[in-house]
Design an enzyme around this catalytic site. Sequence first.
Site, PDB file in Angstrom:
ATOM      1  N   GLU A 129       0.809  -1.217   0.000  1.00 23.40           N
ATOM      2  CA  GLU A 129       0.000   0.000   0.000  1.00 23.40           C
ATOM      3  C   GLU A 129       0.839   1.262   0.000  1.00 23.40           C
ATOM      4  OE1 GLU A 129      -0.515  -2.613   2.043  1.00 23.40           O
ATOM      5  OE2 GLU A 129      -2.568  -3.286   1.734  1.00 23.40           O
ATOM      6  N   HIS A 163     -10.981  -4.561  11.010  1.00 25.44           N
ATOM      7  CA  HIS A 163     -11.602  -4.356   9.697  1.00 25.44           C
ATOM      8  C   HIS A 163     -12.848  -3.471   9.777  1.00 25.44           C
ATOM      9  CE1 HIS A 163      -8.968  -7.377   8.006  1.00 25.44           C
ATOM     10  NE2 HIS A 163      -9.570  -7.334   6.847  1.00 25.44           N
TER      11      HIS A 163
HETATM   12  C1  LIG Z   1      -2.459  -4.444   4.880  1.00 26.51           C
HETATM   13  C2  LIG Z   1      -3.567  -5.236   4.303  1.00 26.51           C
HETATM   14  N1  LIG Z   1      -3.881  -5.075   3.007  1.00 26.51           N
HETATM   15  C3  LIG Z   1      -4.862  -5.797   2.448  1.00 26.51           C
HETATM   16  C4  LIG Z   1      -5.562  -6.706   3.189  1.00 26.51           C
HETATM   17  C5  LIG Z   1      -6.675  -7.535   2.555  1.00 26.51           C
HETATM   18  N2  LIG Z   1      -6.231  -8.919   2.425  1.00 26.51           N
HETATM   19  C6  LIG Z   1      -6.527  -9.812   3.386  1.00 26.51           C
HETATM   20  S1  LIG Z   1      -5.813 -11.274   3.097  1.00 26.51           S
HETATM   21  C7  LIG Z   1      -5.093 -10.751   1.687  1.00 26.51           C
HETATM   22  C8  LIG Z   1      -4.217 -11.674   0.925  1.00 26.51           C
HETATM   23  C9  LIG Z   1      -3.036 -12.120   1.708  1.00 26.51           C
HETATM   24  O1  LIG Z   1      -2.357 -13.102   1.034  1.00 26.51           O
HETATM   25  P1  LIG Z   1      -1.194 -13.931   1.702  1.00 26.51           P
HETATM   26  O2  LIG Z   1      -0.331 -13.058   2.516  1.00 26.51           O
HETATM   27  O3  LIG Z   1      -0.537 -14.695   0.623  1.00 26.51           O
HETATM   28  O4  LIG Z   1      -1.941 -14.924   2.699  1.00 26.51           O
HETATM   29  P2  LIG Z   1      -3.033 -16.031   2.357  1.00 26.51           P
HETATM   30  O5  LIG Z   1      -4.364 -15.374   2.476  1.00 26.51           O
HETATM   31  O6  LIG Z   1      -2.763 -16.566   1.006  1.00 26.51           O
HETATM   32  O7  LIG Z   1      -2.881 -17.061   3.421  1.00 26.51           O
HETATM   33  C10 LIG Z   1      -5.436  -9.434   1.430  1.00 26.51           C
HETATM   34  C11 LIG Z   1      -5.044  -8.682   0.244  1.00 26.51           C
HETATM   35  C12 LIG Z   1      -5.244  -6.820   4.552  1.00 26.51           C
HETATM   36  N3  LIG Z   1      -5.922  -7.649   5.357  1.00 26.51           N
HETATM   37  N4  LIG Z   1      -4.229  -6.100   5.076  1.00 26.51           N
END
Ligand SMILES: Cc1ncc(C[n+]2csc(CCOP(=O)(O)OP(=O)(O)O)c2C)c(N)n1
Lengths: 321, 332
Positions: A59, A128
């Site tokens: 971000e 959230h």
């Molecule tokens: C700082 C932030 N940006 C965006 C999000 C929204 N978001 C939640 S999970 C996610 C994907 C995360 O992917 P990863 O780190 O690969 O973990 P996974 O869900 O695959 O276990 C996103 C974009 C968030 N929770 N926090």
Amino acid sequence: MTITYREALRQGLREALAGDPRVFLVGEDVGRYGGTYAVSKGLLEEFGPERVRDAPLSELAFVGAGIGAALGGMKPIVEVMTVNFSLLPLDQIVNTAAILRHMSGGQFAVPLVIRMATGAGRQLAAQHSHSFEGWYAHVPGLKIVAPATIDDAHGMLGAALAEDNPVLVFEYPALFETAGDLSSTPVDIAHAAVRRQGTRVTIVAYGGCVPKALSAAEKLAAEGINAEVVDLRVLRPLDMDTVLASVRKTRRAVIVDEGWRSGSLSAEIVARIMEQAFYDLDAPVARVCREEVPIPYPKHLEEAALPQPEKIVAAARGLFQ
Amino acid sequence: MSHAASAPPSGPVPFARENSLKLLKDMLRIRRMEEKCAELYGAAKIRGFLHLYIGEEAVATGAMHALARGDNVVATYREHGHALLKGVPMERIMAEMFGKKEGCSRGRGGSMHLFDAHARFYGGNAIVGGGLPLAVGFALAAKLRGEERLTACFFGEGAMAEGAFHESVNLAALWKLPVAFFCENNLYAMGTAIERSESQTDLAVKAASYGIEAFAVDGMDVVACYEGARRARERVMAGGGPVFVEFRTYRFRAHSMFDPELYREKAEVEEWKKRGPIHTFTARLKEQGHLTEERFLDIDSQVAAEVERAVAFAEAGDWEPVEDLTKDVYAP
Ligand SMILES: Cc1ncc(C[n+]2csc(CCOP(=O)(O)OP(=O)(O)O)c2C)c(N)n1
Ligand SMILES: [Mg+2]
């Protein structure tokens, strides 16, 4: 034409992308995923990956890059998935986008729009469910808008792009399913709007709390209290003329704010009413805000923590005792 | 980076029979608990966001078995399995997902915010990358206090694009802190495939640039996960500073309950399911004579009973009274 708030946002984005080749949309999962809230669904197919650009979880970098791209001659629309995650690029928003124009002696305006979803009410728990519109409204150099209607969801984006300065557009998932007619009248991002005419008390609200204020006004009407509802629409700079005109007429006011009470936007509005319309009031100004607690997950506690029509009714009623 | 699934894990399991069966049972505990959660979500008993770990169980299982009781764990919003195997009772996890006050976070956090001080399970963080700096701090405290304690930090590959990852690993390396960075690479961050989020998709190479030991293991093979985590723990506890492990895994379900999965092919998911951590491990144990179908069914029914007890406990729980809304708020 009847459309949902979500479709109105999408239509606004589509028109912005179609209308100016300098405009592009960037953010997490805006493209292939179809948009976190399906707002940008279909736009990747329509405009391609250069203009509907998926960004990694970075971000700070992609908001900052949006500022740079704006300075470099583009008109970026940066989507930060939700206001909760905007705390990561807060530095770029406040320390660069907001102040650059003044700090550079007026040389650099930043023609950037940042969109983000905000608000609570869906049992997503503390991390959230923030409402930080008021924080951003604290910062000179940013314009803050909060669409609460179908027309505003559709039209505020275009108006924001026309500003050629940083504008933050807050979108309300709590309203995404609401449907209504899209009119063809263009919207401005300068004025508050009276959403319901009334005579005895003014309810000031913005964003996701506007429907709650309207619902409270209906309940109050049943009790013989005719309430006027003012939708702030623009949280910075505040259109106090509209608020004060209403308050001078009704002589009473309740301010509704989904943010925490201490140091909130509602506090600012109360202060300005005190400064400018104190002698026109028949009662102290009341507030209905988020309780000073991180939002809990269970439904009953979340509801208790947020402004609700019943609380607004009670606050308004209290002004007549 | 290829999304193709390689051959399923195979060959004899190099552990004593009872240890292998414990690993199997723990994977099943996560799986069955989460299958029940999905069902309860459909029944609106569980609300909000629910991120299932189904498909990735070998990672938390192998890793937790390699940790000591006194070790700290910091995880993400996809943490049900980690919490369970770190020692948070299933009934308290389930009650938390229901939002009941008997839950491990008093019902206030729900699925994404499991906490248990006693189990040294420190969340349950729904901000991607949010747990990493915290883990570094836990490790710093252990080092300053002279405690023999590892901090294990779990995060998705998506988090590696955040500044928080880079700042945290750098700090931990610089100060030689006892922290293990356990990256669960399931190839996607919501709908964003790794090759669209990482300029260097070999994540161990990326982590190694901070001057730390970094390696990858097969995250669908509980044996490899256990051995990788054990090796990481040994190295870290020897005092050389942090270690990074990439667990190559895959999530079988949607990102959350709201995800229409437009970004990947069904065939890819099916290919990966062939490498499913539970059935491949089961087959290996059977092949080497460590497990019979009867024993498997017996274990599975023990697990089912635990899940039933957890659900009953959650159902019977109470809602936190509204008067307690601001309890535990410091400086309200
Ligand atoms: C700082 C932030 N940006 C965006 C999000 C929204 N978001 C939640 S999970 C996610 C994907 C995360 O992917 P990863 O780190 O690969 O973990 P996974 O869900 O695959 O276990 C996103 C974009 C968030 N929770 N926090
Ligand atoms: Mg991932």
